[in-house]
Scaffold this motif. Structure first.
Motif: not given
Lengths: 331, 270
Positions: A103-104, A106, A108, A110-111, A115, A151, A153
């Motif tokens: 659920q979370k 971990q 990054w 935007d990367l 990376d 990325q 996201r």
């Protein structure tokens, strides 16, 4: 590998009644209540074992995982993971564990994954050769290719979870906590994640604690389960034993010829077991396990049966009953 | 923390910020234009109204140079948007991720903070190239390549001090959840008492005396005065040492607060 002794966690929670007046009052004075999240848990998990931690929302599963991974401190009790006290957060301990949170995210946001993995290599000080091998193997197992350069996201939920798995396992942890790793995933991805976890266990033999609301996760991955109700462990044992102890019955389902048989007689059926369903032409009975052969023979003798099946009750139903405190013989 | 990890975190953070190109350029242009217009209009009016050549030891061009320079260095010292991330990590539970890593959390955050100022450094350089030639010659400043060189370490230690100074108020999030107001307060107090809004020489003597015993002036005024050539070498060296001493003190102050707060951390969000 994991040894937990009488572990307790009590949170202090701000109690805020509804309404504007209560909001104003809370600016000056607040009422706090103790919320018991985990009450004296005791258990052990060994190398290569996957233990399913099962409980309703708010039962204390995640709190337990958070304590065992060292994120939060307990109120009382002891725990030892790989010879370390988790909440002391020694580097030697943190290098050997991983926590995957469905659920979370971990990683990054935007990367791209590539990376993030490089950064994790630095954080965990993974030797370059081991890193290359680990990454190649995990990517192959999870069928990750070009997605690694996109990325995070911009990836789908399933792809993101695969990235999370790679990120968490790159340093080859000896203890892995999985907090609802398949939540929100489609059936195909859920299956892929389960297969991956089984394969990972086969090759690396870590101790794993898995929390999930999906019974399929539990059935496929865990031989042993721990059921938590309101912070208390109410069952710790094998999946098979839970069925024997808490569901000491089977379901007999039969279809009968409507025309050529005697009408289904409710009173005599209830003498054989609990009637779950009784329609013209079909019947479902819950019968004690040791009476199954006798009742089945009686039914076959009495009615003109087209089809008879003997089923174990749904494991999910049984566990749900235990979680709700309704199962027979519950401690 | 290993230098290679530090370097990696710095580069990654920079890369992340650079990936938002539109935001990168718009932030720079808007900030520069708005600040130049306000500075010019305000100080032009004050000097014209007072009829004085010098105010607090500054002529008009000198004080405009101070305004531009403190704006450019201040952006770096404050470290852009990262100044609330520690509190946000505690508030939304993102801290949990960092607690799992075999690395010290404040060091990781500091490396990220440094990564965050690299684009600011680049932007400030570009803005300086545009804005400084527009300023007239001042008799109260003495900008030289040497003063600009000396300003670089001054800015970096000021940035370290600002980071460590903001840690303790952010750790209050362990108790208060939302510390946005504290952060805003810290921002205004440091900007006012640190000379980011106007030179401290414009304050009454008694306040100036008091401020000498506090760390704020090392944040904004000190690196700006160094860049403008108003600080000699010995003073500069002493200033750097004081700034590092204050940083150490702020770092030490944050440790017990972290330890107490950590016991209360609930790791919400998972």
């Amino acid at each position: 590998m994991i040894r937990v002794q009488n572990l307790r966690k009590i949170f202090k929670v701000h109690r805020k009644p509804p309404g504007f007046a209560a909001s104003v009052k809370s600016l000056f004075r607040r009422d706090w209540i103790d919320k018991v999240a985990v009450t004296g848990s005791t258990f052990e998990v060994n190398e290569g074992e996957i233990v399913g931690l099962i409980g309703a929302n708010g039962a204390g599963k995640t709190t337990l995982v958070k304590m065992l991974s060292g994120i939060i401190h307990p109120t009382a009790g002891e725990a030892e993971v790989l010879g370390h006290v988790p909440w002391k957060r020694e580097d030697a301990f943190r290098r050997q564990i991983a926590l995957i949170m469905g659920q979370k995210a971990q990683m990054w946001w935007d990367l791209p994954g590539a990376d993030c993995f490089e950064l994790l290599r630095e954080i965990y000080q993974i030797p370059p050769e081991q890193y290359r091998k680990s990454l190649a193997k995990l990517s192959e197992m999870l069928q990750i290719g070009d997605e690694m350069n996109i990325q995070i996201r911009r990836l789908s939920l399933g792809e993101r979870m695969k990235m999370e798995l790679i990120a968490a396992l790159l340093h080859s942890p000896k203890v892995v906590y999985l907090d609802e790793p398949t939540i929100g995933l489609d059936i195909t991805t859920q299956r892929a994640v389960r297969d991956f976890l089984l394969e990972y266990r086969r090759t690396n033999a870590p101790a794993m604690i898995l929390t999930s609301h999906y019974m399929e996760d539990i059935e496929r991955l865990c031989e042993r389960i721990i059921i938590i109700r309101e912070g208390e462990i109410v069952y710790d044992g094998s999946l098979k034993r839970v069925m024997r102890e808490y569901a000491p019955y089977k379901q007999l389902r039969l279809n009968v010829h409507r025309s050529s048989t005697a009408p289904l007689d409710l009173a005599s059926l209830e003498a054989m077991g609990q009637v779950i369903e009784c329609d013209p032409g079909s019947l479902c009975l819950r019968v004690d396990r040791d009476k199954v052969p006798e009742v089945a023979a009686e039914l076959l003798r009495k009615y003109s049966v087209i089809d008879l099946s003997i089923e174990d009750p749904e494991i999910g139903d049984t566990i749900e009953r235990i979680m709700a405190g309704k199962a027979d013989g519950i401690r | 923390m290993s230098p290679s990890l530090f370097f990696h975190l710095v580069l990654l953070e920079t890369k992340k910020l650079m990936s938002y190109r539109v935001d990168f350029w718009i932030t720079m242009l808007v900030a520069l234009v708005v600040n130049l217009v306000i500075l010019w209009a305000l100080w032009q009016a004050i000097f014209a109204e007072s009829g004085k050549e010098l105010i607090g030891g500054w002529d008009l061009n000198g004080i405009l140079a101070y305004g531009v320079m403190v704006f450019l260095t201040g952006r770096i010292v404050r470290g852009g948007d990262l100044q609330m991330t520690v509190a946000t990590d505690i508030y939304d539970g993102s801290l949990s991720r960092y607690l799992l890593y075999p690395r010290h959390y404040p060091f990781v955050k500091y490396a990220q903070q440094v990564g965050n100022i690299l684009p600011d450094l680049f932007q400030s350089l570009l803005m300086g190239l545009v804005a400084i030639p527009l300023l007239g010659i001042s008799t109260t400043t003495d900008v030289s390549p040497m003063s600009l060189l000396m300003a670089i370490p001054s800015i970096l230690v000021a940035h370290l001090l600002f980071f460590l100074m903001s840690l303790t108020p952010q750790y209050i999030a362990f108790w208060a959840d939302n510390v946005w107001s504290l952060s805003v307060m810290l921002r205004f107090v440091t900007m006012l008492l640190g000379g980011a809004m106007l030179p401290l020489t414009l304050f009454p003597e008694s306040i100036q005396d008091g401020l000498r015993w506090l760390p704020f002036s090392y944040l904004f005024e000190f690196p700006t005065l160094v860049a403008l050539g108003k600080i000699g070498f010995v003073q500069w060296y002493q200033g750097i040492c004081y700034c590092l001493l204050w940083s150490l003190l702020m770092g030490l102050l944050s440790i017990p607060v972290w330890r107490r707060g950590d016991l209360r951390y609930t790791g919400v969000g998972i």
